[in-house]
Design a protein around this motif. Structure first.
Motif, PDB file in Angstrom:
ATOM      1  N   ARG A  60     -22.498 -13.613 -45.500  1.00  0.00           N
ATOM      2  CA  ARG A  60     -23.186 -13.252 -44.267  1.00  0.00           C
ATOM      3  C   ARG A  60     -22.230 -12.431 -43.424  1.00  0.00           C
ATOM      4  O   ARG A  60     -21.307 -12.971 -42.820  1.00  0.00           O
ATOM      5  CB  ARG A  60     -23.651 -14.489 -43.513  1.00  0.00           C
ATOM      6  N   MET A  61     -22.409 -11.120 -43.418  1.00  0.00           N
ATOM      7  CA  MET A  61     -21.492 -10.194 -42.736  1.00  0.00           C
ATOM      8  C   MET A  61     -20.047 -10.532 -43.104  1.00  0.00           C
ATOM      9  O   MET A  61     -19.150 -10.536 -42.272  1.00  0.00           O
ATOM     10  CB  MET A  61     -21.698 -10.249 -41.227  1.00  0.00           C
ATOM     11  N   GLU A  62     -19.833 -10.802 -44.379  1.00  0.00           N
ATOM     12  CA  GLU A  62     -18.506 -11.202 -44.861  1.00  0.00           C
ATOM     13  C   GLU A  62     -17.618  -9.964 -45.004  1.00  0.00           C
ATOM     14  O   GLU A  62     -17.984  -8.994 -45.669  1.00  0.00           O
ATOM     15  CB  GLU A  62     -18.624 -11.925 -46.192  1.00  0.00           C
ATOM     16  N   VAL A  63     -16.450 -10.021 -44.377  1.00  0.00           N
ATOM     17  CA  VAL A  63     -15.515  -8.904 -44.407  1.00  0.00           C
ATOM     18  C   VAL A  63     -14.728  -8.926 -45.715  1.00  0.00           C
ATOM     19  O   VAL A  63     -14.163  -9.949 -46.107  1.00  0.00           O
ATOM     20  CB  VAL A  63     -14.544  -8.974 -43.211  1.00  0.00           C
ATOM     21  N   ILE A  64     -14.688  -7.796 -46.399  1.00  0.00           N
ATOM     22  CA  ILE A  64     -13.881  -7.644 -47.613  1.00  0.00           C
ATOM     23  C   ILE A  64     -12.653  -6.822 -47.222  1.00  0.00           C
ATOM     24  O   ILE A  64     -12.743  -5.626 -46.954  1.00  0.00           O
ATOM     25  CB  ILE A  64     -14.672  -6.929 -48.728  1.00  0.00           C
ATOM     26  N   ASN A  65     -11.525  -7.485 -47.174  1.00  0.00           N
ATOM     27  CA  ASN A  65     -10.303  -6.849 -46.663  1.00  0.00           C
ATOM     28  C   ASN A  65      -9.247  -6.778 -47.756  1.00  0.00           C
ATOM     29  O   ASN A  65      -8.680  -7.793 -48.161  1.00  0.00           O
ATOM     30  CB  ASN A  65      -9.771  -7.635 -45.464  1.00  0.00           C
ATOM     31  N   GLU A  66      -9.018  -5.585 -48.237  1.00  0.00           N
ATOM     32  CA  GLU A  66      -7.947  -5.326 -49.201  1.00  0.00           C
ATOM     33  C   GLU A  66      -6.930  -4.347 -48.608  1.00  0.00           C
ATOM     34  O   GLU A  66      -6.251  -3.625 -49.343  1.00  0.00           O
ATOM     35  CB  GLU A  66      -8.539  -4.757 -50.493  1.00  0.00           C
ATOM     36  N   GLY A  67      -6.859  -4.351 -47.275  1.00  0.00           N
ATOM     37  CA  GLY A  67      -5.916  -3.472 -46.592  1.00  0.00           C
ATOM     38  C   GLY A  67      -6.377  -2.038 -46.467  1.00  0.00           C
ATOM     39  O   GLY A  67      -5.593  -1.149 -46.110  1.00  0.00           O
ATOM     40  N   GLN A  68      -7.657  -1.781 -46.725  1.00  0.00           N
ATOM     41  CA  GLN A  68      -8.192  -0.413 -46.674  1.00  0.00           C
ATOM     42  C   GLN A  68      -8.399   0.021 -45.216  1.00  0.00           C
ATOM     43  O   GLN A  68      -8.546  -0.829 -44.330  1.00  0.00           O
ATOM     44  CB  GLN A  68      -9.507  -0.329 -47.459  1.00  0.00           C
ATOM     45  N   PRO A  69      -8.444   1.326 -44.954  1.00  0.00           N
ATOM     46  CA  PRO A  69      -8.575   1.817 -43.577  1.00  0.00           C
ATOM     47  C   PRO A  69     -10.017   1.866 -43.064  1.00  0.00           C
ATOM     48  O   PRO A  69     -10.275   2.450 -42.023  1.00  0.00           O
ATOM     49  CB  PRO A  69      -7.986   3.228 -43.669  1.00  0.00           C
ATOM     50  N   PHE A  70     -10.951   1.311 -43.799  1.00  0.00           N
ATOM     51  CA  PHE A  70     -12.342   1.250 -43.374  1.00  0.00           C
ATOM     52  C   PHE A  70     -12.822  -0.192 -43.497  1.00  0.00           C
ATOM     53  O   PHE A  70     -12.196  -1.017 -44.184  1.00  0.00           O
ATOM     54  CB  PHE A  70     -13.229   2.183 -44.208  1.00  0.00           C
ATOM     55  N   LEU A  71     -13.922  -0.507 -42.838  1.00  0.00           N
ATOM     56  CA  LEU A  71     -14.462  -1.868 -42.853  1.00  0.00           C
ATOM     57  C   LEU A  71     -15.536  -1.975 -43.931  1.00  0.00           C
ATOM     58  O   LEU A  71     -16.432  -1.133 -44.008  1.00  0.00           O
ATOM     59  CB  LEU A  71     -15.059  -2.207 -41.481  1.00  0.00           C
ATOM     60  N   ALA A  72     -15.445  -3.016 -44.763  1.00  0.00           N
ATOM     61  CA  ALA A  72     -16.445  -3.267 -45.799  1.00  0.00           C
ATOM     62  C   ALA A  72     -17.077  -4.632 -45.546  1.00  0.00           C
ATOM     63  O   ALA A  72     -16.375  -5.639 -45.433  1.00  0.00           O
ATOM     64  CB  ALA A  72     -15.822  -3.216 -47.189  1.00  0.00           C
ATOM     65  N   LEU A  73     -18.401  -4.656 -45.449  1.00  0.00           N
ATOM     66  CA  LEU A  73     -19.131  -5.891 -45.155  1.00  0.00           C
ATOM     67  C   LEU A  73     -20.151  -6.165 -46.251  1.00  0.00           C
ATOM     68  O   LEU A  73     -20.868  -5.262 -46.683  1.00  0.00           O
ATOM     69  CB  LEU A  73     -19.868  -5.771 -43.814  1.00  0.00           C
ATOM     70  N   VAL A  74     -20.231  -7.419 -46.689  1.00  0.00           N
ATOM     71  CA  VAL A  74     -21.238  -7.845 -47.653  1.00  0.00           C
ATOM     72  C   VAL A  74     -22.187  -8.804 -46.940  1.00  0.00           C
ATOM     73  O   VAL A  74     -21.745  -9.766 -46.300  1.00  0.00           O
ATOM     74  CB  VAL A  74     -20.597  -8.539 -48.871  1.00  0.00           C
ATOM     75  N   ASP A  75     -23.488  -8.536 -47.048  1.00  0.00           N
ATOM     76  CA  ASP A  75     -24.461  -9.380 -46.356  1.00  0.00           C
ATOM     77  C   ASP A  75     -25.680  -9.624 -47.224  1.00  0.00           C
ATOM     78  O   ASP A  75     -26.045  -8.810 -48.078  1.00  0.00           O
ATOM     79  CB  ASP A  75     -24.889  -8.734 -45.032  1.00  0.00           C
ATOM     80  N   TYR A  76     -26.332 -10.746 -46.959  1.00  0.00           N
ATOM     81  CA  TYR A  76     -27.486 -11.184 -47.744  1.00  0.00           C
ATOM     82  C   TYR A  76     -28.783 -10.497 -47.315  1.00  0.00           C
ATOM     83  O   TYR A  76     -29.833 -10.723 -47.920  1.00  0.00           O
ATOM     84  CB  TYR A  76     -27.628 -12.703 -47.591  1.00  0.00           C
ATOM     85  N   ALA A  77     -28.761  -9.667 -46.287  1.00  0.00           N
ATOM     86  CA  ALA A  77     -29.979  -9.064 -45.738  1.00  0.00           C
ATOM     87  C   ALA A  77     -30.842  -8.466 -46.854  1.00  0.00           C
ATOM     88  O   ALA A  77     -30.443  -7.516 -47.516  1.00  0.00           O
ATOM     89  CB  ALA A  77     -29.619  -7.987 -44.721  1.00  0.00           C
ATOM     90  N   HIS A  78     -32.030  -9.037 -47.032  1.00  0.00           N
ATOM     91  CA  HIS A  78     -32.926  -8.569 -48.094  1.00  0.00           C
ATOM     92  C   HIS A  78     -34.363  -8.437 -47.604  1.00  0.00           C
ATOM     93  O   HIS A  78     -35.288  -8.319 -48.409  1.00  0.00           O
ATOM     94  CB  HIS A  78     -32.866  -9.519 -49.291  1.00  0.00           C
ATOM     95  N   THR A  79     -34.529  -8.472 -46.285  1.00  0.00           N
ATOM     96  CA  THR A  79     -35.842  -8.277 -45.677  1.00  0.00           C
ATOM     97  C   THR A  79     -35.734  -7.138 -44.666  1.00  0.00           C
ATOM     98  O   THR A  79     -34.628  -6.798 -44.236  1.00  0.00           O
ATOM     99  CB  THR A  79     -36.307  -9.545 -44.944  1.00  0.00           C
ATOM    100  N   PRO A  80     -36.854  -6.560 -44.260  1.00  0.00           N
ATOM    101  CA  PRO A  80     -36.776  -5.509 -43.249  1.00  0.00           C
ATOM    102  C   PRO A  80     -36.074  -5.966 -41.980  1.00  0.00           C
ATOM    103  O   PRO A  80     -35.187  -5.270 -41.460  1.00  0.00           O
ATOM    104  CB  PRO A  80     -38.254  -5.177 -42.991  1.00  0.00           C
ATOM    105  N   ASP A  81     -36.443  -7.128 -41.462  1.00  0.00           N
ATOM    106  CA  ASP A  81     -35.821  -7.623 -40.238  1.00  0.00           C
ATOM    107  C   ASP A  81     -34.343  -7.903 -40.441  1.00  0.00           C
ATOM    108  O   ASP A  81     -33.508  -7.596 -39.584  1.00  0.00           O
ATOM    109  CB  ASP A  81     -36.542  -8.889 -39.768  1.00  0.00           C
ATOM    110  N   GLY A  82     -33.999  -8.480 -41.596  1.00  0.00           N
ATOM    111  CA  GLY A  82     -32.599  -8.767 -41.873  1.00  0.00           C
ATOM    112  C   GLY A  82     -31.757  -7.514 -41.936  1.00  0.00           C
ATOM    113  O   GLY A  82     -30.659  -7.449 -41.364  1.00  0.00           O
TER     114      GLY A  82
END
Length: 497
Positions: A340-362
């Motif tokens: 849920r808006m989980e940050v994937i941090n490998e020291g990169q200069p950009f932000l990577a987020l993984v989220d379960y959103a699978h509906t229009p509202d989500g």
């Protein structure tokens, strides 16, 4: 327990065969039934679940001592004939496990989006307050401190009641459960003595199952109507409905329930409200104004939707008599929820987020939140599930177009459906928004799509990989394979170095 004792729980049940046979457990899965157990032939749900009557013989061969059925089955074992096998499954499962929900304070969370996060927030608050807890939901089942995987969100009654029994046996004071519309419609939570029913929101989803939004809302409404029609006279044991004052569906549920209603919201008047909301890339703060006082809240999660989730959790905790200071500190103790808006941090200069959103509202919630703090481009990677509601696909394509600087359309869980058809449905939404073809691409392979987004990301950009969140699998027409968006994203980022 004797078969006759179980059959007596259903007034119009008819026993064919030996009523004195001993029953040691219950199952509705012929390949999982154990010797001595009762096998229940639940009817099928087209496209979702097979009719179990044809498997009665297999279950008996595997050791089932008796069978429950809605029609005649040819088996070498006693049979209980009932009018409603799903209802019987719930009745018998609860009884064989000693009605464990009577020994717990059971809090259920339903809604289109936010169930998992809200349930985890409630559990974190209660644990911080010193209570032993259990948790059942999309990420798994937790009994005390032990977490194990489960195959579906709201479990079938034999598994669900057995899990509640495990929680009661290790002296959990509370159990927090995600309650899905399918689970309600299929009778999976019948027999669960809920103390509190929490609504997050109701938006478009599962129309492939329910057919219409009216049916979907009616299924959710079962949760609140089943809280009962009586009053205990004791605030500690009375039933509570926690409703989102900003969601129109709450008016329907308020009429359906005899429980005491507590409301939360941001826009409308409510018992618990959020004011002075401040959103950043790394967290959210707001002032909770409640019927028990006011407190400043800090979340390690982003987005207005998580303010709503927190308000729902705060309201449920207030109903248990917890002080606002304890609730505040309990929320701080939860840094986030997997996928849920989980940050994937490998020291990169950009932000990577993984989220379960699978509906229009989500998807709208996630991307609109990201848009508020993104320094530069928002790059969205998403798809839609196969064999599910087709109407939401172009809608989600349009939402991605609205908030994204670049979109990579890819596969989610295509299941038995042709992935190309799913991708074309999504692309229709992009075209309707007149989104330039230079700003999106279609990459069917999900790993390649994630790698493509990572490859093009520049310092200050935000990549959102939506749809699967915590899931560690992908379902295709060739079967189920291991696939974890978080692992794939990490690998793609590392390959840049």
């Amino acid at each position: 327990m004797k078969l006759a004792d179980l059959a007596a729980l259903i007034p119009n049940a008819i026993i064919e065969g030996d009523p004195e046979i001993e029953i040691t457990g219950i199952s509705n899965h012929s390949r999982r039934v154990a010797p001595g157990e009762l096998f229940v032939c639940i009817p099928g749900i087209p496209g979702y679940q097979e009719d179990r009557h044809p498997y009665a013989g297999d279950a008996v061969q595997a050791g089932a001592a008796a069978v429950v059925a809605e029609r005649k089955v040819e088996v070498n074992a006693p049979v209980i004939l009932v009018k409603d096998a799903r209802h019987a499954l719930a009745v018998f499962s609860a009884h064989l496990n000693g009605h464990p929900s009577r020994e717990l304070k059971l809090i259920g969370v339903t809604g289109t989006n936010g169930k998992t996060t809200t349930a985890h927030m409630i559990e974190a608050i209660l644990r911080y307050a010193g209570h032993k807890t259990g948790l059942m939901g999309n990420i798994g089942t937790k009994v005390g401190d032990t977490m194990f995987q489960t195959d579906i969100n709201t479990q079938e009654p034999p598994v669900l009641q057995a899990n509640l029994r495990r929680m009661a046996d290790v002296d959990c004071a509370y159990a927090i459960m995600e309650v899905t519309s399918q689970g309600l419609d299929a009778g999976r939570v019948l027999g669960c003595n809920f103390r509190t029913a929490v609504l997050t929101n109701v938006t478009q989803d599962h129309l492939d199952y329910h057919g219409t939004m009216e049916n979907y809302i009616a299924a959710k409404g079962l949760f609140f109507s089943r809280l009962g029609n009586g009053f205990t006279g004791d605030p500690a044991t009375g039933k509570i409905a926690v409703l989102n004052a900003d969601d129109p569906a709450s008016a329907v549920f308020r009429k359906l329930t005899a429980a005491h209603v507590l409301t939360y919201g941001i826009r409308e008047e409510a018992d618990v409200r959020a004011e002075d909301i401040r959103l950043t890339a790394w967290g959210t703060s707001f002032r909770a104004v409640t019927y028990k006082g006011t407190a400043d809240m800090q979340l390690g999660m982003v987005g207005t939707f998580n303010v709503y989730n927190a308000l729902a959790a705060i309201t449920a905790a207030l109903a248990e008599g917890l002080p606002l200071a304890t609730i505040r500190d309990g929320l701080v103790s939860l840094p986030g929820v997997p996928g849920r808006m989980e940050v994937i941090n490998e020291g990169q200069p950009f932000l990577a987020l993984v989220d379960y959103a699978h509906t229009p509202d989500g998807l709208d919630n996630v991307l609109s939140a990201v848009r508020t703090f993104a320094e530069k481009k928002v790059i969205t990677v998403f798809g839609c599930g196969g064999d599910r509601d087709r109407t939401k696909r172009p809608v989600m394509g349009g939402i991605a177009a609205e908030y994204s600087d670049y979109v990579v359309v890819t596969s989610d869980n295509p299941r038995s459906e042709n992935p190309g058809r799913i991708l074309a449905d999504i692309e229709e939404g992009l075209r309707e928004k007149q989104y330039p073809t230079s700003r999106y691409e279609i990459v069917e392979d999900r790993a390649a799509a994630i790698a493509r987004a990572v490859e093009m990301a520049e310092p200050g950009d935000v990549i959102v990989i939506a749809g699967k969140g915590h899931e560690t699998y992908q379902i295709t027409n060739h079967g189920t394979i291991h696939f974890d968006d978080r692992e794939v994203t990490r690998e793609a980022i590392r390959s840049l170095k």
